[in-house]
Design a protein around this motif. Structure first.
Motif, mmCIF file in Angstrom:
data_model
loop_
_atom_site.group_PDB
_atom_site.id
_atom_site.type_symbol
_atom_site.label_atom_id
_atom_site.label_comp_id
_atom_site.label_asym_id
_atom_site.label_seq_id
_atom_site.Cartn_x
_atom_site.Cartn_y
_atom_site.Cartn_z
ATOM 1 N N ALA A 276 0.849 -1.193 0.000
ATOM 2 C CA ALA A 276 0.000 0.000 0.000
ATOM 3 C C ALA A 276 0.885 1.245 0.000
ATOM 4 C CB ALA A 276 -0.910 -0.029 1.208
ATOM 5 N N LYS A 277 0.328 2.407 0.342
ATOM 6 C CA LYS A 277 1.139 3.636 0.286
ATOM 7 C C LYS A 277 1.752 4.046 1.623
ATOM 8 C CE LYS A 277 1.185 8.506 -0.853
ATOM 9 N NZ LYS A 277 0.480 9.726 -1.160
ATOM 10 N N LEU A 278 0.979 3.984 2.673
ATOM 11 C CA LEU A 278 1.436 4.591 3.930
ATOM 12 C C LEU A 278 2.505 3.737 4.597
ATOM 13 C CD1 LEU A 278 -1.913 6.051 5.305
ATOM 14 C CD2 LEU A 278 -0.102 7.191 4.011
ATOM 15 N N ARG A 279 3.439 4.429 5.251
ATOM 16 C CA ARG A 279 4.604 3.746 5.831
ATOM 17 C C ARG A 279 4.276 3.251 7.221
ATOM 18 N NH1 ARG A 279 4.240 8.138 2.478
ATOM 19 N NH2 ARG A 279 6.095 8.425 1.234
ATOM 20 N N LEU A 280 4.595 1.968 7.424
ATOM 21 C CA LEU A 280 4.294 1.331 8.704
ATOM 22 C C LEU A 280 4.987 2.056 9.860
ATOM 23 C CD1 LEU A 280 2.945 -1.011 10.177
ATOM 24 C CD2 LEU A 280 4.929 -2.432 9.636
ATOM 25 N N LEU A 281 6.301 2.249 9.739
ATOM 26 C CA LEU A 281 7.050 2.792 10.878
ATOM 27 C C LEU A 281 6.846 4.294 11.073
ATOM 28 C CD1 LEU A 281 10.481 0.984 10.743
ATOM 29 C CD2 LEU A 281 8.911 1.005 12.668
ATOM 30 N N TYR A 282 6.775 5.011 9.983
ATOM 31 C CA TYR A 282 6.786 6.463 10.112
ATOM 32 C C TYR A 282 5.398 7.077 10.243
ATOM 33 C CZ TYR A 282 11.649 5.925 8.852
ATOM 34 O OH TYR A 282 12.970 5.553 8.852
ATOM 35 N N GLU A 283 4.378 6.352 9.789
ATOM 36 C CA GLU A 283 3.032 6.931 9.791
ATOM 37 C C GLU A 283 2.027 6.060 10.549
ATOM 38 O OE1 GLU A 283 3.416 9.335 5.574
ATOM 39 O OE2 GLU A 283 2.948 7.220 5.498
ATOM 40 N N ILE A 284 1.984 4.776 10.189
ATOM 41 C CA ILE A 284 0.910 3.925 10.732
ATOM 42 C C ILE A 284 1.121 3.609 12.210
ATOM 43 C CG2 ILE A 284 -0.171 1.657 10.553
ATOM 44 C CD1 ILE A 284 0.364 1.817 7.506
ATOM 45 N N LEU A 285 2.337 3.198 12.603
ATOM 46 C CA LEU A 285 2.535 2.821 14.010
ATOM 47 C C LEU A 285 2.274 4.000 14.956
ATOM 48 C CD1 LEU A 285 5.533 0.297 14.137
ATOM 49 C CD2 LEU A 285 3.118 -0.109 13.683
ATOM 50 N N PRO A 286 2.878 5.177 14.715
ATOM 51 C CA PRO A 286 2.615 6.265 15.680
ATOM 52 C C PRO A 286 1.169 6.746 15.674
ATOM 53 C CG PRO A 286 3.983 7.030 13.841
ATOM 54 C CD PRO A 286 3.906 5.547 13.725
ATOM 55 N N MET A 287 0.600 6.961 14.494
ATOM 56 C CA MET A 287 -0.777 7.476 14.466
ATOM 57 C C MET A 287 -1.735 6.402 14.982
ATOM 58 S SD MET A 287 -0.175 10.501 13.562
ATOM 59 C CE MET A 287 -1.555 11.483 13.024
ATOM 60 N N GLY A 288 -1.441 5.150 14.643
ATOM 61 C CA GLY A 288 -2.268 4.042 15.137
ATOM 62 C C GLY A 288 -2.174 3.901 16.653
ATOM 63 N N PHE A 289 -0.976 4.098 17.194
ATOM 64 C CA PHE A 289 -0.784 4.021 18.649
ATOM 65 C C PHE A 289 -1.682 5.046 19.350
ATOM 66 C CE2 PHE A 289 1.697 5.312 22.468
ATOM 67 C CZ PHE A 289 1.839 4.079 23.087
ATOM 68 N N LEU A 290 -1.748 6.251 18.793
ATOM 69 C CA LEU A 290 -2.583 7.299 19.393
ATOM 70 C C LEU A 290 -4.067 6.929 19.296
ATOM 71 C CD1 LEU A 290 -0.753 10.456 18.001
ATOM 72 C CD2 LEU A 290 -0.599 9.528 20.298
ATOM 73 N N VAL A 291 -4.467 6.426 18.121
ATOM 74 C CA VAL A 291 -5.878 6.045 17.940
ATOM 75 C C VAL A 291 -6.242 4.943 18.929
ATOM 76 C CG1 VAL A 291 -7.487 4.948 16.323
ATOM 77 C CG2 VAL A 291 -6.025 6.819 15.541
ATOM 78 N N ARG A 292 -5.336 4.004 19.101
ATOM 79 C CA ARG A 292 -5.582 2.912 20.042
ATOM 80 C C ARG A 292 -5.637 3.448 21.475
ATOM 81 N NH1 ARG A 292 -3.404 -1.299 22.707
ATOM 82 N NH2 ARG A 292 -4.203 -3.367 22.195
ATOM 83 N N GLN A 293 -4.723 4.346 21.806
ATOM 84 C CA GLN A 293 -4.722 4.958 23.141
ATOM 85 C C GLN A 293 -5.987 5.782 23.382
ATOM 86 O OE1 GLN A 293 -2.612 5.224 25.935
ATOM 87 N NE2 GLN A 293 -1.750 3.330 25.147
ATOM 88 N N SER A 299 -6.157 -1.758 12.210
ATOM 89 C CA SER A 299 -6.050 -3.033 11.501
ATOM 90 C C SER A 299 -5.419 -2.812 10.132
ATOM 91 C CB SER A 299 -7.476 -3.591 11.326
ATOM 92 O OG SER A 299 -7.497 -4.664 10.412
ATOM 93 N N ASN A 300 -4.871 -3.878 9.554
ATOM 94 C CA ASN A 300 -4.425 -3.774 8.162
ATOM 95 C C ASN A 300 -5.481 -4.373 7.225
ATOM 96 O OD1 ASN A 300 -4.157 -6.481 8.587
ATOM 97 N ND2 ASN A 300 -1.968 -6.589 8.116
ATOM 98 N N GLY A 301 -6.650 -4.631 7.750
ATOM 99 C CA GLY A 301 -7.747 -5.209 6.971
ATOM 100 C C GLY A 301 -7.856 -6.696 7.206
ATOM 101 N N ASP A 302 -6.780 -7.243 7.738
ATOM 102 C CA ASP A 302 -6.665 -8.680 7.961
ATOM 103 C C ASP A 302 -6.734 -8.999 9.450
ATOM 104 O OD1 ASP A 302 -6.383 -10.844 6.413
ATOM 105 O OD2 ASP A 302 -4.180 -10.922 6.488
ATOM 106 N N GLY A 303 -6.288 -8.042 10.249
ATOM 107 C CA GLY A 303 -6.227 -8.217 11.695
ATOM 108 C C GLY A 303 -5.462 -7.063 12.308
ATOM 109 N N PRO A 304 -5.316 -7.068 13.635
ATOM 110 C CA PRO A 304 -4.676 -5.935 14.313
ATOM 111 C C PRO A 304 -3.218 -5.728 13.896
ATOM 112 C CG PRO A 304 -5.108 -7.743 15.856
ATOM 113 C CD PRO A 304 -5.778 -8.114 14.580
ATOM 114 N N ILE A 305 -2.800 -4.465 13.866
ATOM 115 C CA ILE A 305 -1.411 -4.127 13.530
ATOM 116 C C ILE A 305 -0.531 -4.146 14.789
ATOM 117 C CG2 ILE A 305 0.049 -2.217 12.651
ATOM 118 C CD1 ILE A 305 -2.016 -1.665 10.557
ATOM 119 N N TRP A 306 -1.143 -4.149 15.934
ATOM 120 C CA TRP A 306 -0.473 -4.050 17.242
ATOM 121 C C TRP A 306 0.798 -4.889 17.357
ATOM 122 C CZ3 TRP A 306 -0.166 -0.989 21.159
ATOM 123 C CH2 TRP A 306 0.123 -1.436 22.447
ATOM 124 N N ASP A 307 0.740 -6.158 16.913
ATOM 125 C CA ASP A 307 1.873 -7.073 17.107
ATOM 126 C C ASP A 307 2.718 -7.264 15.855
ATOM 127 O OD1 ASP A 307 1.787 -7.975 19.805
ATOM 128 O OD2 ASP A 307 -0.089 -9.001 19.319
#
Ligand code: AHM
Ligand code: MG
Length: 339
Positions: A276-293, A299-307
């Motif tokens: 896909a386009k968005l970067r896991l380390l630079y965009e998805i993990l930090p923004m996702g961490f905040l959304v989760r918090q 999710s990546n559409g398949d399951g949680p990105i957490w692990d």
């Protein structure tokens, strides 16, 4: 009631960061200093973005970055500000930037520390010319190697290992939003005194989602499952939610709105592509961490990105983040049509 709209006390980001650090096991003060330097970088970058319409500052450099995109002058300024504020402090053993292909080492003359800082110096930079909000996204991990210069494995860590993450959005006002794993707090820069002041304590996704956010112009490229999900959203979610659609095309601004309004932000993978386009380390993990918090699900559409264990600094991934039921609905459509 003071001008920021809260009753009793004015809390600066410095004070808040110090309080947060007390709740983090084994924290030594290094993290406090690191977060404060990121806040300072945010102020320095903000002072440039507000002048971005000026001819000598705006405009592409003529180079392309490792992602193959045109590099804007402000991207470089933001990258260098973050690097130069953090290379000599002895708090970091390495850095990673969306603008640099390789892991960035601490110069030999300085000490290596316990943390790794990853950043997207100026997310949404293709929007600068349109005066649309852009921002800096950051992630902090504790190193996993014992000492010396940081290694790739210190940077390639999953979302669940994040020590702190956040962003600074340069919009109609400048805000810094961050989490050390104890909820999400937002601070607005008061430009007259140059301080970030607590304006959005304990941000939680509202239970009633307001907006869904995805670039439907890519509809023809999507898989059957993503198309079905998008159809479901466009057609009013079978009456289950009363949402409108918003898409800025600047992830930082789209996710900032998501945190305050609830809903879903998604960027799927094109059916014909392997990434896909968005970067896991630079965009998805930090923004996702905040959304989760903030009470959401990522999710990546398949399951949680957490692990999910990243395997490359510039790895890209599909992402669905927001209110849990809306993200799970996307997973359900994908499971039904694409598997
Ligand atoms: P950038 O880091 O080069 O600015 O690119 C990432 C941006 C995100 O902020 C945004 O969500 C996405 O690209 C928008 O992409 P598109 O225009 O394909 O919808
Ligand atoms: Mg980006």
């Amino acid at each position: 009631m003071n001008t920021l709209g809260f009753d009793d006390k004015i809390v600066t980001i410095e004070r808040h960061i110090q309080e947060q650090q007390k709740q983090i096991p084994h924290a030594t003060g290094q993290l406090t200093g690191l977060l404060q330097d990121i806040a300072l970088a945010g102020k320095m970058i903000a002072s440039r973005t507000t002048r971005a319409g000026l001819a000598e500052i705006i405009g592409a450099t003529g180079e392309t970055n490792v992602q193959g995109e045109a590099v804007q002058l402000l991207d470089i300024y933001a990258h260098q500000t973050l690097f130069r504020l953090n290379d000599h402090t002895g708090r970091l053993c390495a850095m990673g930037s969306e603008e640099e292909e390789e892991l960035i080492q601490i110069p030999d003359q300085y000490d290596n520390g316990d943390y790794v800082l990853l950043f997207d110096p100026l997310d949404g930079s293709s929007n600068i010319g349109y005066n649309v909000s852009v921002g800096t996204i950051f992630t902090i991990f504790r190193r996993v190697t014992p000492s010396g210069p940081g290694q790739l494995e210190d940077a390639l860590q999953p979302m669940r290992r994040i020590v702190a993450a956040g962003y600074i959005v340069y919009g109609s006002s400048t805000m810094m939003v961050y989490s050390c794993g104890n909820g999400v707090d937002g601070f607005t820069l008061d430009p007259s005194v140059g301080e970030f002041l607590l304006s959005h304590p304990n941000i939680k996704l509202p239970a009633e989602p307001k907006y869904w956010s995805g670039n439907v112009s890519y509809y023809p490229t999507w898989t059957k499952g993503v198309k079905a999900y998008s159809d479901w959203l466009v057609n009013g979610c079978e009456g289950q939610y009363n949402m409108s659609m918003r898409y800025i095309g600047s992830m930082i601004a789209d996710v900032h709105r998501l945190l305050l309004s609830g809903g879903i932000f998604f960027y799927p993978q094109e059916a014909a592509k392997t990434q896909a386009k968005l970067r896991l380390l630079y965009e998805i993990l930090p923004m996702g961490f905040l959304v989760r918090q903030a009470g959401g699900y990522v999710s990546n559409g398949d399951g949680p990105i957490w692990d999910i264990q990243p395997d490359d600094l510039h790895q890209r991934m599909a992402v669905y983040m927001g209110n849990r039921d809306l993200v799970e609905k996307a997973e359900a459509f994908i499971a039904e049509h694409d598997k």
